[in-house]
Design a protein around this motif. Structure first.
Motif, PDB file in Angstrom:
ATOM      1  N   ALA A  57       0.839  -1.208   0.000  1.00 32.24           N
ATOM      2  CA  ALA A  57       0.000   0.000   0.000  1.00 32.24           C
ATOM      3  C   ALA A  57       0.871   1.254   0.000  1.00 32.24           C
ATOM      4  O   ALA A  57       0.559   2.242  -0.684  1.00 32.24           O
ATOM      5  CB  ALA A  57      -0.925  -0.002   1.209  1.00 32.24           C
ATOM      6  N   LYS A  60       2.348   1.686  -3.519  1.00 30.14           N
ATOM      7  CA  LYS A  60       1.322   2.161  -4.454  1.00 30.14           C
ATOM      8  C   LYS A  60       1.037   3.641  -4.247  1.00 30.14           C
ATOM      9  O   LYS A  60       0.942   4.412  -5.214  1.00 30.14           O
ATOM     10  CB  LYS A  60       0.040   1.354  -4.265  1.00 30.14           C
ATOM     11  CG  LYS A  60      -1.113   1.808  -5.138  1.00 30.14           C
ATOM     12  CD  LYS A  60      -2.359   0.967  -4.879  1.00 30.14           C
ATOM     13  CE  LYS A  60      -3.541   1.433  -5.699  1.00 30.14           C
ATOM     14  NZ  LYS A  60      -4.765   0.617  -5.441  1.00 30.14           N
ATOM     15  N   ASN A  61       0.915   4.057  -2.994  1.00 33.28           N
ATOM     16  CA  ASN A  61       0.597   5.458  -2.729  1.00 33.28           C
ATOM     17  C   ASN A  61       1.782   6.376  -2.983  1.00 33.28           C
ATOM     18  O   ASN A  61       1.589   7.546  -3.326  1.00 33.28           O
ATOM     19  CB  ASN A  61       0.071   5.619  -1.302  1.00 33.28           C
ATOM     20  CG  ASN A  61      -1.398   5.286  -1.187  1.00 33.28           C
ATOM     21  OD1 ASN A  61      -2.250   6.113  -1.473  1.00 33.28           O
ATOM     22  ND2 ASN A  61      -1.701   4.055  -0.799  1.00 33.28           N
ATOM     23  N   TYR A  62       3.004   5.852  -2.846  1.00 25.62           N
ATOM     24  CA  TYR A  62       4.154   6.679  -3.220  1.00 25.62           C
ATOM     25  C   TYR A  62       4.131   6.941  -4.724  1.00 25.62           C
ATOM     26  O   TYR A  62       4.439   8.064  -5.166  1.00 25.62           O
ATOM     27  CB  TYR A  62       5.488   6.031  -2.831  1.00 25.62           C
ATOM     28  CG  TYR A  62       6.632   6.883  -3.324  1.00 25.62           C
ATOM     29  CD1 TYR A  62       6.997   8.034  -2.640  1.00 25.62           C
ATOM     30  CD2 TYR A  62       7.278   6.590  -4.524  1.00 25.62           C
ATOM     31  CE1 TYR A  62       7.999   8.866  -3.123  1.00 25.62           C
ATOM     32  CE2 TYR A  62       8.279   7.408  -5.017  1.00 25.62           C
ATOM     33  CZ  TYR A  62       8.636   8.545  -4.317  1.00 25.62           C
ATOM     34  OH  TYR A  62       9.610   9.379  -4.815  1.00 25.62           O
ATOM     35  N   LYS A  64       1.523   7.222  -6.563  1.00 26.00           N
ATOM     36  CA  LYS A  64       0.509   8.264  -6.762  1.00 26.00           C
ATOM     37  C   LYS A  64       1.058   9.640  -6.376  1.00 26.00           C
ATOM     38  O   LYS A  64       0.786  10.646  -7.044  1.00 26.00           O
ATOM     39  CB  LYS A  64      -0.747   7.935  -5.957  1.00 26.00           C
ATOM     40  CG  LYS A  64      -1.520   6.725  -6.464  1.00 26.00           C
ATOM     41  CD  LYS A  64      -2.762   6.496  -5.636  1.00 26.00           C
ATOM     42  CE  LYS A  64      -3.554   5.299  -6.151  1.00 26.00           C
ATOM     43  NZ  LYS A  64      -4.062   5.506  -7.521  1.00 26.00           N
ATOM     44  N   GLU A  76      -4.056  15.764  -5.363  1.00 27.42           N
ATOM     45  CA  GLU A  76      -3.713  14.334  -5.379  1.00 27.42           C
ATOM     46  C   GLU A  76      -2.503  14.054  -4.493  1.00 27.42           C
ATOM     47  O   GLU A  76      -2.411  12.994  -3.860  1.00 27.42           O
ATOM     48  CB  GLU A  76      -3.446  13.871  -6.814  1.00 27.42           C
ATOM     49  CG  GLU A  76      -4.677  13.829  -7.701  1.00 27.42           C
ATOM     50  CD  GLU A  76      -5.718  12.841  -7.201  1.00 27.42           C
ATOM     51  OE1 GLU A  76      -5.338  11.770  -6.685  1.00 27.42           O
ATOM     52  OE2 GLU A  76      -6.923  13.142  -7.327  1.00 27.42           O
ATOM     53  N   TRP A  79      -3.713  13.902  -0.917  1.00 28.57           N
ATOM     54  CA  TRP A  79      -4.437  12.651  -0.681  1.00 28.57           C
ATOM     55  C   TRP A  79      -3.451  11.505  -0.460  1.00 28.57           C
ATOM     56  O   TRP A  79      -3.584  10.723   0.488  1.00 28.57           O
ATOM     57  CB  TRP A  79      -5.338  12.364  -1.880  1.00 28.57           C
ATOM     58  CG  TRP A  79      -6.399  11.337  -1.625  1.00 28.57           C
ATOM     59  CD1 TRP A  79      -6.204  10.039  -1.257  1.00 28.57           C
ATOM     60  CD2 TRP A  79      -7.811  11.514  -1.709  1.00 28.57           C
ATOM     61  NE1 TRP A  79      -7.398   9.395  -1.113  1.00 28.57           N
ATOM     62  CE2 TRP A  79      -8.399  10.275  -1.388  1.00 28.57           C
ATOM     63  CE3 TRP A  79      -8.618  12.586  -2.051  1.00 28.57           C
ATOM     64  CZ2 TRP A  79      -9.785  10.095  -1.385  1.00 28.57           C
ATOM     65  CZ3 TRP A  79      -9.995  12.402  -2.051  1.00 28.57           C
ATOM     66  CH2 TRP A  79     -10.566  11.169  -1.713  1.00 28.57           C
ATOM     67  N   ALA A  80      -2.451  11.398  -1.339  1.00 28.79           N
ATOM     68  CA  ALA A  80      -1.459  10.329  -1.226  1.00 28.79           C
ATOM     69  C   ALA A  80      -0.631  10.475   0.044  1.00 28.79           C
ATOM     70  O   ALA A  80      -0.322   9.486   0.726  1.00 28.79           O
ATOM     71  CB  ALA A  80      -0.552  10.328  -2.450  1.00 28.79           C
ATOM     72  N   ASN A  83      -2.639   9.291   2.980  1.00 29.49           N
ATOM     73  CA  ASN A  83      -2.684   7.826   2.968  1.00 29.49           C
ATOM     74  C   ASN A  83      -1.379   7.227   3.481  1.00 29.49           C
ATOM     75  O   ASN A  83      -1.377   6.266   4.259  1.00 29.49           O
ATOM     76  CB  ASN A  83      -2.952   7.318   1.548  1.00 29.49           C
ATOM     77  CG  ASN A  83      -4.386   7.532   1.108  1.00 29.49           C
ATOM     78  OD1 ASN A  83      -5.243   7.877   1.911  1.00 29.49           O
ATOM     79  ND2 ASN A  83      -4.645   7.340  -0.176  1.00 29.49           N
ATOM     80  N   LEU A  84      -0.263   7.798   3.048  1.00 32.89           N
ATOM     81  CA  LEU A  84       1.045   7.276   3.460  1.00 32.89           C
ATOM     82  C   LEU A  84       1.273   7.443   4.956  1.00 32.89           C
ATOM     83  O   LEU A  84       1.840   6.560   5.609  1.00 32.89           O
ATOM     84  CB  LEU A  84       2.152   7.966   2.659  1.00 32.89           C
ATOM     85  CG  LEU A  84       2.253   7.502   1.199  1.00 32.89           C
ATOM     86  CD1 LEU A  84       3.044   8.497   0.362  1.00 32.89           C
ATOM     87  CD2 LEU A  84       2.884   6.106   1.129  1.00 32.89           C
ATOM     88  N   GLY A 226       5.406  12.840   2.364  1.00 33.01           N
ATOM     89  CA  GLY A 226       4.960  11.564   1.822  1.00 33.01           C
ATOM     90  C   GLY A 226       6.107  10.595   1.618  1.00 33.01           C
ATOM     91  O   GLY A 226       5.994   9.399   1.915  1.00 33.01           O
ATOM     92  N   THR A 230       6.728   6.961   3.529  1.00 30.41           N
ATOM     93  CA  THR A 230       7.002   5.728   2.775  1.00 30.41           C
ATOM     94  C   THR A 230       8.217   5.017   3.349  1.00 30.41           C
ATOM     95  O   THR A 230       8.191   3.807   3.615  1.00 30.41           O
ATOM     96  CB  THR A 230       7.249   6.053   1.292  1.00 30.41           C
ATOM     97  OG1 THR A 230       6.152   6.793   0.763  1.00 30.41           O
ATOM     98  CG2 THR A 230       7.429   4.767   0.485  1.00 30.41           C
TER      99      THR A 230
END
Length: 248
Positions: A57, A60-62, A64, A76, A79-80, A83-84, A226, A230
């Motif tokens: 996950a 994937k978000n990195y 994005k 965006e 958002w990413a 999530n991270l 972000g 990660t």
């Protein structure tokens, strides 16, 4: 070493060379993690599964986050980034104890139950609105040959929760988890920024045409945060596995 590089990222200028260094660190972490010996029993298998869910996950978000940077899309990116951070919070929480890891895994069933209940309510509201409109008829939904059975979904997840012995019916609170792992203040800040950028607030609506020029310096902060989150996910799992293997 890896976390040190990430922290130094705060002092880095956001350019292609420094982004390359960050991504090389992420790639190196990913290779080392996936080269580790696999699980040998049920306990290590469960740990490995949870770890890979979170690491994948984060990866994937990195991507994005990186794609959003390329097109200068702060919405965006925010958002990413959020999530991270949440993935990093989950990762630190599950590493505290086996009970925490189990609680996190149990949330998948609770989430499924809540989704089923919400979809049932949404479907009922949609049908009621259609029927109450002038000349309204029963609402038709796509895939009517395979109608969505919310009650069955609710029953299935309820049964799974009972079989697993899970009595909770509310998922873990992200705000509480953030405090538990020492990231409470950071979560509040990132949550506030992402909410203002992502959601249709008065500010975001009135300034939409300005784009990233609203806060030009925010791009670097959001991206670096972000990237740090990660690397935190990878670093936390690698540090744990080097010391204890695929066990708590």
């Amino acid at each position: 070493m890896i976390l040190k590089l990430a922290l130094e990222g705060w002092c880095m200028e956001l350019n292609s060379e420094n982004i390359r260094k960050i991504e090389e660190a992420i790639a190196a972490c990913d290779r080392e993690l996936r080269a580790m010996p696999g699980p040998t029993d049920e306990s290590s298998g469960k740990f490995c599964h949870i770890m890979l869910v979170l690491v994948d996950a984060a990866k994937k978000n990195y991507r994005k986050l990186r794609e959003a940077l390329e097109v200068d899309d702060q919405i965006e990116m925010a958002w990413a980034c959020r999530n991270l951070l949440e993935i990093a919070i989950f990762s630190r929480y599950v590493l505290i104890s086996p009970d925490n890891a189990d609680a996190f895994a149990d949330d998948r069933l609770i989430d499924g139950l809540e989704i089923g209940i919400a979809l049932k309510k949404l479907e009922q509201d949609a049908r009621t609105a259609r029927l109450s409109s002038p000349g309204g008829k029963q609402a038709e939904f796509p895939n009517s040959d395979e109608p969505f059975d919310a009650d069955q979904v609710i029953t299935d997840f309820t049964n799974q929760l009972d079989i697993a012995g899970v009595t909770r019916r509310k998922p873990l609170s992200m705000a509480d988890l953030a405090k538990t792992v020492g990231l409470g203040d950071e979560y509040k800040a990132v949550n506030k920024i992402s909410s203002k950028l992502v959601h249709p607030t008065a500010w975001s609506l009135f300034t939409a045409e300005v784009g990233s020029k609203r806060f030009p310096g925010a791009t670097e902060i959001i991206f670096m945060c972000g990237a740090l989150y990660t690397l935190m996910v990878y670093s936390d799992f690698l540090s744990h596995i080097r010391q204890q293997g695929l066990h708590h």
